[in-house]
Scaffold this motif. Sequence first.
Motif, short mmCIF file in Angstrom:
data_model
loop_
_atom_site.label_atom_id
_atom_site.label_comp_id
_atom_site.label_asym_id
_atom_site.label_seq_id
_atom_site.Cartn_x
_atom_site.Cartn_y
_atom_site.Cartn_z
N PRO A 151 0.81 -1.22 0.00
CA PRO A 151 0.00 0.00 0.00
C PRO A 151 0.84 1.27 0.00
CG PRO A 151 -0.16 -1.12 2.13
CD PRO A 151 0.56 -2.06 1.20
N HIS A 152 2.05 1.22 0.59
CA HIS A 152 2.92 2.41 0.60
C HIS A 152 3.24 2.84 -0.83
CE1 HIS A 152 3.71 2.45 4.89
NE2 HIS A 152 3.92 1.15 4.83
N LEU A 153 3.60 1.86 -1.67
CA LEU A 153 3.96 2.17 -3.06
C LEU A 153 2.77 2.76 -3.80
CD1 LEU A 153 6.06 1.82 -5.45
CD2 LEU A 153 4.79 -0.28 -5.99
N VAL A 154 1.60 2.17 -3.60
CA VAL A 154 0.41 2.65 -4.30
C VAL A 154 0.05 4.05 -3.82
CG1 VAL A 154 -2.04 2.21 -4.75
CG2 VAL A 154 -0.41 0.30 -4.67
N HIS A 155 0.11 4.28 -2.51
CA HIS A 155 -0.18 5.63 -2.01
C HIS A 155 0.81 6.63 -2.58
CE1 HIS A 155 -3.58 5.01 0.50
NE2 HIS A 155 -2.99 4.19 1.35
N ARG A 156 2.10 6.25 -2.66
CA ARG A 156 3.10 7.18 -3.18
C ARG A 156 2.81 7.51 -4.65
NH1 ARG A 156 8.23 4.77 -2.20
NH2 ARG A 156 8.47 4.19 -4.37
N PHE A 157 2.45 6.48 -5.43
CA PHE A 157 2.14 6.66 -6.86
C PHE A 157 1.02 7.70 -7.03
CE2 PHE A 157 -0.43 4.96 -10.57
CZ PHE A 157 0.47 5.29 -11.57
N TYR A 158 -0.06 7.55 -6.25
CA TYR A 158 -1.20 8.48 -6.39
C TYR A 158 -0.94 9.80 -5.67
CZ TYR A 158 -3.73 4.93 -8.89
OH TYR A 158 -4.10 4.01 -9.86
N ASN A 159 -0.25 9.77 -4.54
CA ASN A 159 0.06 11.04 -3.84
C ASN A 159 0.91 11.95 -4.73
OD1 ASN A 159 -1.33 10.33 -1.52
ND2 ASN A 159 0.49 9.59 -0.42
#
Length: 237
Positions: free
Chosen positions: A51-59
Amino acid sequence: MSRQHHKSIVVLTGAGVSAESGISTFRALDGLWESYRIEDVASPRGFAANPHLVHRFYNDRRKRLLSGTVQPNRAHRALADLEASFRGAFLLVTQNIDDLHERAGSKNVIHMHGELLKQRCAYCGDIEAATPQLGITDACARCHRTGGIRPHVVWFGETPLRMEDIYSAIEDCNLFIAIGTSGNVYPAAGFVAAAAAVGAHTVELNLEPSAVESAFAEKKYGPAGTLVPEFVSTLQG
Ligand code: BJW
Protein backbone atom coordinates in the motif's frame (compact mmCIF):
# COMPACT_ATOMS: atom_id res chain seq x y z
CA MET A 1 -21.18 18.01 -40.70
CA SER A 2 -23.13 20.57 -38.67
CA ARG A 3 -24.50 20.10 -35.19
CA GLN A 4 -28.06 20.12 -36.57
CA HIS A 5 -27.47 16.50 -37.63
CA HIS A 6 -26.72 15.41 -34.09
CA LYS A 7 -29.26 15.14 -31.28
CA SER A 8 -27.04 13.40 -28.80
CA ILE A 9 -23.27 13.32 -28.40
CA VAL A 10 -21.11 11.07 -26.25
CA VAL A 11 -17.41 11.93 -25.96
CA LEU A 12 -14.89 9.49 -24.47
CA THR A 13 -11.54 10.92 -23.40
CA GLY A 14 -8.31 9.25 -22.30
CA ALA A 15 -4.87 10.26 -21.09
CA GLY A 16 -3.98 11.85 -24.46
CA VAL A 17 -6.39 14.74 -23.87
CA SER A 18 -4.39 15.78 -20.80
CA ALA A 19 -0.93 15.12 -22.29
CA GLU A 20 -0.49 18.71 -23.47
CA SER A 21 -1.35 19.86 -19.93
CA GLY A 22 1.78 18.07 -18.71
CA ILE A 23 0.16 14.89 -17.36
CA SER A 24 1.91 11.67 -18.42
CA THR A 25 -0.03 9.10 -20.41
CA PHE A 26 0.26 5.43 -19.45
CA ARG A 27 1.53 3.54 -22.46
CA ALA A 28 3.93 6.01 -24.13
CA LEU A 29 7.66 5.21 -24.06
CA ASP A 30 8.03 7.81 -21.30
CA GLY A 31 4.60 6.95 -19.84
CA LEU A 32 3.65 5.95 -16.30
CA TRP A 33 3.85 2.21 -17.04
CA GLU A 34 7.54 2.59 -17.93
CA SER A 35 8.31 3.64 -14.34
CA TYR A 36 5.78 1.42 -12.55
CA ARG A 37 4.46 -2.10 -13.17
CA ILE A 38 0.71 -1.90 -13.80
CA GLU A 39 -0.09 -4.80 -11.52
CA ASP A 40 1.90 -3.21 -8.66
CA VAL A 41 0.06 0.13 -8.59
CA ALA A 42 -3.26 -0.37 -10.43
CA SER A 43 -4.70 -3.57 -9.02
CA PRO A 44 -6.30 -4.55 -5.70
CA ARG A 45 -3.61 -7.22 -5.31
CA GLY A 46 -0.86 -4.59 -5.73
CA PHE A 47 -2.48 -2.40 -3.06
CA ALA A 48 -2.75 -5.33 -0.65
CA ALA A 49 0.90 -6.27 -1.25
CA ASN A 50 2.42 -2.78 -1.00
CA PRO A 51 0.00 0.00 0.00
CA HIS A 52 2.92 2.41 0.60
CA LEU A 53 3.96 2.17 -3.06
CA VAL A 54 0.41 2.65 -4.30
CA HIS A 55 -0.18 5.63 -2.01
CA ARG A 56 3.10 7.18 -3.18
CA PHE A 57 2.14 6.66 -6.86
CA TYR A 58 -1.20 8.48 -6.39
CA ASN A 59 0.06 11.04 -3.84
CA ASP A 60 2.75 12.16 -6.31
CA ARG A 61 0.20 12.45 -9.14
CA ARG A 62 -2.22 14.39 -6.88
CA LYS A 63 0.55 16.78 -5.80
CA ARG A 64 1.43 17.46 -9.44
CA LEU A 65 -2.24 17.96 -10.41
CA LEU A 66 -2.59 20.58 -7.67
CA SER A 67 0.82 22.20 -8.24
CA GLY A 68 -0.47 25.00 -10.47
CA THR A 69 1.72 23.93 -13.39
CA VAL A 70 -1.04 21.63 -14.69
CA GLN A 71 -3.88 23.53 -16.35
CA PRO A 72 -6.64 22.64 -18.85
CA ASN A 73 -5.53 22.88 -22.47
CA ARG A 74 -7.30 23.86 -25.72
CA ALA A 75 -8.87 20.41 -26.08
CA HIS A 76 -10.50 20.55 -22.62
CA ARG A 77 -11.77 24.07 -23.34
CA ALA A 78 -13.14 23.15 -26.78
CA LEU A 79 -15.14 20.28 -25.26
CA ALA A 80 -16.57 22.60 -22.60
CA ASP A 81 -17.51 25.08 -25.36
CA LEU A 82 -19.18 22.32 -27.36
CA GLU A 83 -21.26 21.24 -24.36
CA ALA A 84 -22.29 24.85 -23.64
CA SER A 85 -23.35 25.55 -27.23
CA PHE A 86 -24.95 22.18 -28.07
CA ARG A 87 -28.73 21.97 -27.79
CA GLY A 88 -29.04 18.19 -27.55
CA ALA A 89 -27.92 15.69 -24.94
CA PHE A 90 -24.20 15.77 -24.22
CA LEU A 91 -22.20 13.38 -22.05
CA LEU A 92 -18.45 13.48 -21.51
CA VAL A 93 -17.11 10.15 -20.26
CA THR A 94 -13.51 10.37 -19.17
CA GLN A 95 -11.14 7.61 -18.18
CA ASN A 96 -8.94 10.30 -16.65
CA ILE A 97 -8.82 10.80 -12.92
CA ASP A 98 -7.69 14.43 -13.17
CA ASP A 99 -10.20 17.30 -12.87
CA LEU A 100 -9.14 19.23 -15.99
CA HIS A 101 -12.47 18.81 -17.81
CA GLU A 102 -14.31 20.35 -14.85
CA ARG A 103 -11.73 23.14 -14.53
CA ALA A 104 -12.28 23.93 -18.23
CA GLY A 105 -16.04 24.23 -17.60
CA SER A 106 -17.47 20.83 -18.61
CA LYS A 107 -20.60 19.99 -16.60
CA ASN A 108 -21.97 16.57 -17.52
CA VAL A 109 -18.88 14.48 -16.84
CA ILE A 110 -18.59 10.85 -15.76
CA HIS A 111 -15.22 9.75 -14.39
CA MET A 112 -15.53 6.05 -15.16
CA HIS A 113 -12.10 5.25 -13.62
CA GLY A 114 -12.61 7.47 -10.58
CA GLU A 115 -11.14 10.74 -9.33
CA LEU A 116 -7.68 11.49 -7.96
CA LEU A 117 -9.04 14.22 -5.67
CA LYS A 118 -11.30 11.78 -3.80
CA GLN A 119 -10.58 8.98 -1.36
CA ARG A 120 -12.68 5.97 -0.49
CA CYS A 121 -12.87 3.71 2.54
CA ALA A 122 -12.47 0.09 1.45
CA TYR A 123 -14.41 -1.04 4.54
CA CYS A 124 -17.57 1.10 4.46
CA GLY A 125 -17.43 2.70 0.98
CA ASP A 126 -17.47 6.27 2.30
CA ILE A 127 -16.19 8.74 -0.31
CA GLU A 128 -14.59 12.03 0.76
CA ALA A 129 -12.35 14.73 -0.71
CA ALA A 130 -8.82 13.32 -0.62
CA THR A 131 -6.34 14.63 1.89
CA PRO A 132 -3.11 15.75 0.14
CA GLN A 133 -1.18 12.64 1.23
CA LEU A 134 -3.10 9.39 1.75
CA GLY A 135 -1.43 6.85 4.04
CA ILE A 136 -2.00 3.49 5.68
CA THR A 137 -2.65 4.97 9.13
CA ASP A 138 -5.47 7.27 7.91
CA ALA A 139 -8.82 6.71 9.64
CA CYS A 140 -12.18 6.75 7.87
CA ALA A 141 -14.35 9.75 8.82
CA ARG A 142 -17.46 7.53 8.84
CA CYS A 143 -16.52 4.09 10.23
CA HIS A 144 -13.30 5.25 11.96
CA ARG A 145 -11.35 2.14 10.90
CA THR A 146 -7.73 2.60 9.80
CA GLY A 147 -5.97 0.94 6.89
CA GLY A 148 -8.87 1.04 4.47
CA ILE A 149 -8.42 4.50 2.97
CA ARG A 150 -7.53 4.21 -0.72
CA PRO A 151 -7.64 6.48 -3.77
CA HIS A 152 -11.13 6.62 -5.33
CA VAL A 153 -9.92 5.08 -8.59
CA VAL A 154 -10.82 1.97 -10.55
CA TRP A 155 -8.08 -0.63 -10.79
CA PHE A 156 -7.86 -3.64 -13.11
CA GLY A 157 -10.44 -6.23 -12.15
CA GLU A 158 -12.71 -3.63 -10.54
CA THR A 159 -15.97 -2.43 -12.04
CA PRO A 160 -15.83 0.99 -13.70
CA LEU A 161 -18.24 3.58 -12.35
CA ARG A 162 -21.73 4.46 -13.65
CA MET A 163 -21.69 1.90 -16.45
CA GLU A 164 -25.50 1.86 -16.77
CA ASP A 165 -25.60 5.63 -17.32
CA ILE A 166 -22.80 5.37 -19.87
CA TYR A 167 -24.35 2.57 -21.91
CA SER A 168 -27.74 4.26 -21.78
CA ALA A 169 -26.23 7.47 -23.24
CA ILE A 170 -24.34 5.50 -25.91
CA GLU A 171 -27.54 3.68 -26.93
CA ASP A 172 -29.21 7.05 -27.50
CA CYS A 173 -26.31 8.87 -29.17
CA ASN A 174 -25.85 9.60 -32.85
CA LEU A 175 -22.31 10.94 -32.55
CA PHE A 176 -19.56 9.20 -30.57
CA ILE A 177 -16.10 10.80 -30.38
CA ALA A 178 -13.09 9.12 -28.74
CA ILE A 179 -10.15 11.42 -27.94
CA GLY A 180 -6.65 10.54 -26.73
CA THR A 181 -7.19 6.94 -25.74
CA SER A 182 -5.15 3.94 -26.88
CA GLY A 183 -8.07 1.51 -26.99
CA ASN A 184 -6.25 -1.04 -24.87
CA VAL A 185 -8.45 -0.99 -21.78
CA TYR A 186 -11.97 -2.40 -21.64
CA PRO A 187 -14.86 -1.73 -21.29
CA ALA A 188 -14.01 1.80 -22.61
CA ALA A 189 -12.33 0.36 -25.72
CA GLY A 190 -15.64 -1.36 -26.56
CA PHE A 191 -17.77 1.80 -26.50
CA VAL A 192 -17.11 2.53 -30.18
CA ALA A 193 -18.58 -0.84 -31.16
CA ALA A 194 -21.63 -0.20 -28.97
CA ALA A 195 -22.11 3.25 -30.56
CA ALA A 196 -21.67 1.90 -34.10
CA ALA A 197 -24.18 -0.86 -33.34
CA VAL A 198 -26.90 1.76 -32.72
CA GLY A 199 -26.00 3.62 -35.91
CA ALA A 200 -24.00 6.49 -34.39
CA HIS A 201 -21.32 8.22 -36.41
CA THR A 202 -18.00 7.36 -34.75
CA VAL A 203 -14.90 9.56 -34.72
CA GLU A 204 -11.38 8.92 -33.40
CA LEU A 205 -9.17 11.94 -32.60
CA ASN A 206 -5.78 10.72 -31.41
CA LEU A 207 -2.06 11.19 -31.84
CA GLU A 208 -1.85 7.85 -33.62
CA PRO A 209 -4.24 5.03 -34.59
CA SER A 210 -5.58 3.27 -31.50
CA ALA A 211 -5.91 -0.48 -31.01
CA VAL A 212 -9.58 -0.20 -32.07
CA GLU A 213 -9.02 2.27 -34.92
CA SER A 214 -10.74 0.01 -37.49
CA ALA A 215 -14.05 0.34 -35.61
CA PHE A 216 -14.27 4.11 -36.27
CA ALA A 217 -15.94 5.58 -39.35
CA GLU A 218 -13.89 8.82 -39.26
CA LYS A 219 -10.40 9.36 -37.85
CA LYS A 220 -7.99 12.24 -37.55
CA TYR A 221 -4.46 12.04 -36.14
CA GLY A 222 -2.49 14.77 -34.40
CA PRO A 223 -2.30 16.51 -31.02
CA ALA A 224 -5.62 16.90 -29.22
CA GLY A 225 -4.95 20.60 -28.55
CA THR A 226 -5.14 21.20 -32.30
CA LEU A 227 -7.54 18.49 -33.49
CA VAL A 228 -10.29 18.93 -30.92
CA PRO A 229 -10.88 22.70 -31.42
CA GLU A 230 -10.83 22.11 -35.20
CA PHE A 231 -13.33 19.27 -34.99
CA VAL A 232 -15.59 21.13 -32.55
CA SER A 233 -15.68 24.12 -34.91
CA THR A 234 -16.97 21.86 -37.71
CA LEU A 235 -19.83 20.81 -35.40
CA GLN A 236 -20.59 24.42 -34.49
CA GLY A 237 -20.35 25.75 -38.05
C1 BJW B 1 -2.48 11.86 -27.57
C2 BJW B 1 -1.62 12.86 -27.19
C3 BJW B 1 -1.98 14.13 -27.58
C4 BJW B 1 -0.78 11.07 -26.47
N1 BJW B 1 -3.11 14.32 -28.27
N2 BJW B 1 -3.59 12.06 -28.27
C5 BJW B 1 -8.84 -9.47 -21.79
C6 BJW B 1 -9.56 -8.93 -22.85
C7 BJW B 1 -10.42 -7.84 -22.67
C8 BJW B 1 -10.55 -7.25 -21.42
C9 BJW B 1 -9.83 -7.80 -20.37
C10 BJW B 1 -8.99 -8.88 -20.55
N3 BJW B 1 -8.41 -9.16 -19.36
C11 BJW B 1 -8.87 -8.28 -18.44
C12 BJW B 1 -9.73 -7.44 -19.05
C13 BJW B 1 -10.45 -6.31 -18.42
C14 BJW B 1 -9.50 -5.18 -18.07
C15 BJW B 1 -8.72 -4.78 -19.32
O1 BJW B 1 -9.18 -4.02 -20.17
N4 BJW B 1 -7.48 -5.23 -19.44
C16 BJW B 1 -6.69 -4.94 -20.64
C17 BJW B 1 -5.30 -4.52 -20.22
C18 BJW B 1 -6.74 -6.15 -21.56
N5 BJW B 1 -10.34 -4.08 -17.62
C19 BJW B 1 -10.68 -3.95 -16.35
O2 BJW B 1 -10.27 -4.72 -15.48
C20 BJW B 1 -11.68 -2.88 -16.05
N6 BJW B 1 -12.78 -3.44 -15.34
C21 BJW B 1 -13.62 -4.32 -15.92
O3 BJW B 1 -13.48 -4.71 -17.08
O4 BJW B 1 -14.65 -4.71 -15.09
C22 BJW B 1 -15.62 -5.63 -15.63
C23 BJW B 1 -16.85 -4.88 -16.06
C24 BJW B 1 -16.93 -4.37 -17.35
C25 BJW B 1 -18.08 -3.71 -17.76
C26 BJW B 1 -19.12 -3.52 -16.90
C27 BJW B 1 -19.03 -4.01 -15.60
C28 BJW B 1 -17.88 -4.69 -15.19
C29 BJW B 1 -11.07 -1.80 -15.17
C30 BJW B 1 -10.03 -1.01 -15.88
C31 BJW B 1 -9.36 -0.03 -14.93
C32 BJW B 1 -8.29 0.81 -15.61
N7 BJW B 1 -7.58 1.54 -14.62
C33 BJW B 1 -6.51 2.46 -15.05
C34 BJW B 1 -5.72 2.98 -13.79
C35 BJW B 1 -6.62 3.67 -12.76
C36 BJW B 1 -6.69 5.15 -12.90
C37 BJW B 1 -5.33 5.86 -12.86
O5 BJW B 1 -4.42 5.42 -12.14
O6 BJW B 1 -5.19 6.89 -13.52
O7 BJW B 1 -7.05 3.52 -15.82
S1 BJW B 1 -5.33 1.68 -16.17
C38 BJW B 1 -5.08 3.10 -17.17
O8 BJW B 1 -5.51 2.79 -18.51
C39 BJW B 1 -6.03 4.18 -16.62
C40 BJW B 1 -6.58 4.74 -17.89
O9 BJW B 1 -7.82 5.41 -17.65
C41 BJW B 1 -6.70 3.54 -18.77
C42 BJW B 1 -6.80 3.86 -20.25
O10 BJW B 1 -5.60 4.44 -20.73
P1 BJW B 1 -5.66 5.57 -21.85
O11 BJW B 1 -6.38 6.75 -21.35
O12 BJW B 1 -6.14 4.99 -23.13
O13 BJW B 1 -4.10 6.01 -21.93
P2 BJW B 1 -2.93 5.38 -22.81
O14 BJW B 1 -1.65 5.87 -22.24
O15 BJW B 1 -3.07 3.94 -23.01
O16 BJW B 1 -3.16 6.04 -24.25
C43 BJW B 1 -3.02 7.42 -24.47
C44 BJW B 1 -3.35 7.70 -25.94
O17 BJW B 1 -3.28 9.11 -26.15
C45 BJW B 1 -2.37 7.05 -26.92
O18 BJW B 1 -3.09 6.42 -27.97
C46 BJW B 1 -1.55 8.22 -27.45
O19 BJW B 1 -1.18 8.08 -28.82
C47 BJW B 1 -2.53 9.36 -27.30
N8 BJW B 1 -1.89 10.65 -27.11
N9 BJW B 1 -0.54 12.30 -26.52
C48 BJW B 1 -3.85 13.24 -28.61
N10 BJW B 1 -1.19 15.22 -27.27
